[in-house]
Motif scaffolding. Structure first.
Motif, mmCIF file in Angstrom:
data_model
loop_
_atom_site.group_PDB
_atom_site.id
_atom_site.type_symbol
_atom_site.label_atom_id
_atom_site.label_comp_id
_atom_site.label_asym_id
_atom_site.label_seq_id
_atom_site.Cartn_x
_atom_site.Cartn_y
_atom_site.Cartn_z
ATOM 1 N N UNK A 60 0.970 -1.156 -0.081
ATOM 2 C CA UNK A 60 0.050 0.100 0.072
ATOM 3 C C UNK A 60 0.883 1.334 -0.148
ATOM 4 N N UNK A 61 0.749 2.237 -0.901
ATOM 5 C CA UNK A 61 1.495 3.419 -1.198
ATOM 6 C C UNK A 61 0.532 4.456 -0.603
ATOM 7 N N UNK A 67 0.648 15.053 1.304
ATOM 8 C CA UNK A 67 -0.684 14.537 0.923
ATOM 9 C C UNK A 67 -0.350 13.989 -0.828
ATOM 10 N N UNK A 68 0.802 14.088 -1.123
ATOM 11 C CA UNK A 68 0.850 13.821 -2.534
ATOM 12 C C UNK A 68 1.095 12.203 -2.678
ATOM 13 N N UNK A 69 0.486 11.579 -4.034
ATOM 14 C CA UNK A 69 0.929 10.334 -4.146
ATOM 15 C C UNK A 69 1.700 10.290 -5.443
ATOM 16 N N UNK A 70 2.302 9.409 -5.976
ATOM 17 C CA UNK A 70 3.085 9.423 -7.457
ATOM 18 C C UNK A 70 2.221 9.665 -8.410
ATOM 19 N N UNK A 82 8.965 7.204 -10.673
ATOM 20 C CA UNK A 82 8.386 8.472 -10.162
ATOM 21 C C UNK A 82 8.358 8.578 -8.882
ATOM 22 N N UNK A 83 7.880 7.266 -8.307
ATOM 23 C CA UNK A 83 7.996 7.141 -6.608
ATOM 24 C C UNK A 83 9.512 7.500 -6.246
ATOM 25 N N UNK A 84 10.333 6.812 -6.792
ATOM 26 C CA UNK A 84 11.893 7.017 -6.147
ATOM 27 C C UNK A 84 12.271 8.640 -6.394
ATOM 28 N N UNK A 91 8.043 11.970 -0.406
ATOM 29 C CA UNK A 91 7.838 10.492 -1.003
ATOM 30 C C UNK A 91 6.863 10.009 -0.018
ATOM 31 N N UNK A 92 5.843 9.071 -0.806
ATOM 32 C CA UNK A 92 4.775 8.583 -0.311
ATOM 33 C C UNK A 92 5.281 7.094 0.513
ATOM 34 N N UNK A 93 4.830 6.972 1.647
ATOM 35 C CA UNK A 93 5.329 5.826 2.375
ATOM 36 C C UNK A 93 4.731 4.766 1.659
ATOM 37 N N UNK A 94 5.522 3.427 1.730
ATOM 38 C CA UNK A 94 5.181 2.105 1.037
ATOM 39 C C UNK A 94 5.177 1.221 2.345
ATOM 40 N N UNK A 95 4.084 0.338 2.490
ATOM 41 C CA UNK A 95 4.323 -0.622 3.367
ATOM 42 C C UNK A 95 3.786 -1.850 2.963
ATOM 43 N N UNK A 96 3.932 -3.100 3.573
ATOM 44 C CA UNK A 96 3.588 -4.440 2.992
ATOM 45 C C UNK A 96 2.337 -5.134 3.675
ATOM 46 N N UNK A 97 1.242 -5.770 3.178
ATOM 47 C CA UNK A 97 0.303 -6.142 3.788
ATOM 48 C C UNK A 97 0.104 -7.701 3.189
#
Length: 338
Positions: A60-61, A67-70, A82-84, A91-97
């Motif tokens: 999930x990004x 408040x921005x997303x790529x 774009x994310x990098x 930068x939008x945080x990214x976590x694994x689920x």
């Protein structure tokens, strides 16, 4: 007179391996003190691979600090670039689920996942991690991005549960592993036996899991104990091992990840040869050695706990490394990157 014939060349685009798509929050439910269940929807979810089941992971990004997303791009590779390229402060945080459930009704596909949450001890929400903070404040209509295995991908996706021909299961995890353990119990067939051990913060976090006639579940409530200690002690007792000092230092396991160990039949985060046995550490003798010849162990959760259980199974009991999956989902006191 000669005639020339042209040969048409057809180029087949390789099947996509990764799906990146925006999704909407459709529903939020606080199902226990430590869990928030979120239902995502969006047309792009039709391409999310659900064939593997079990502990299939996705990312999930979340919106970044501003408040921005790529931005939207044409390929997953361009999206990742774009994310990098986003400034660190944005930068939008990214976590694994884990995929808890996929439901389909007509053309509508919905993805359900459970987020582990905890309230800020001081009331200062800035002390919480970005995923926890988002889950506690999310509302229907909020937008995030999903990154996961594509349904047309011929490659291995995000699933580690792989018992092969083994039919006796040992499933071990803390609250972060609970969604995966619940899904595994749903997906394994009736021919499996075994035991699951799950540590949760409070008794109110114990859910109603899918019933499996031959797999028993032991719930361990952590309360004020240190992370994973109650879980490791219970597993040691189950396996016939004597009590030990759980606060003694564990051997270091080098890793290229945030966590100290991620080791499955396919991959070792330390780059080790999985066919080489781990040397015996000269531990205390087993009181009554269990028969683990048909056992497949799946272990996930906080990194210290996973390392301690790796020592129990591989070093003390000599279980072949190909028959155990060790996954450090997170490390206490460390903010994970993705």
């Amino acid at each position: 007179m000669t005639s020339a014939s042209a040969t048409a060349t057809t180029r087949t685009r390789p099947a996509p391996t990764t799906l990146v798509t925006p999704v909407l929050v459709e529903a939020i439910e606080r199902i226990s003190p430590s869990f928030v269940r979120v239902t995502f929807g969006g047309p792009g979810l039709v391409d999310l691979s659900t064939a593997d089941g079990f502990d299939t992971r996705f990312k999930v990004v979340f919106p970044g600090p501003t408040g921005l997303l790529p931005g939207s791009t044409s390929t997953p590779e361009q999206w990742q670039e774009s994310w990098r390229a986003m400034p660190e402060a944005e930068r939008s945080p990214m976590r694994t689920y884990t995929i808890r459930e996929i439901t389909t009704a007509g053309d509508a596909v919905r993805l359900v996942t459970d987020f582990v949450v905890h309230e800020a001890a001081t009331g200062d929400e800035s002390a919480l991690g970005p995923a926890c903070r988002w889950a506690l404040t999310a509302r229907p209509g909020d937008v995030v991005h999903i990154v996961g295995p594509h349904r047309r991908s011929p490659m291995y996706g995000g699933t580690e549960f792989d018992p092969g021909a083994l039919r006796d299961l040992l499933l071990i995890g803390d609250e972060t592993a609970l969604p995966a353990i619940a899904r595994i119990l749903e997906d394994v067939g009736p021919g499996f036996t075994g035991h699951a051990f799950v540590e949760v913060p409070t008794a109110a976090d114990i859910p109603v899991l899918p019933e499996h006639d031959l797999v028993d579940v032991t719930w361990l409530v952590r309360g004020g104990a240190r992370q994973g200690r109650t879980l490791v002690a219970a597993v040691r007792s189950h396996l016939g091992l004597p009590p030990t000092d759980l606060d003694a230092p564990l051997p270091d396991v080098s890793s290229t990840l945030d966590v100290e160990v991620w080791e499955t039949a396919r991959y070792s985060s330390a780059g080790e040869d999985l066919g080489v046995p781990v040397p015996d550490a000269g531990s205390s003798p087993v009181r009554e050695r269990p028969d683990l010849q048909d056992t497949y162990a799946w272990i996930a959760g906080e990194s210290w706990c996973v390392r301690a259980l790796r020592r129990v199974l591989v070093t003390e009991l000599g279980v072949e490394r190909s028959r155990v999956a060790f996954m450090g989902y997170w490390r206490e006191g460390v903010a994970m990157r993705s």
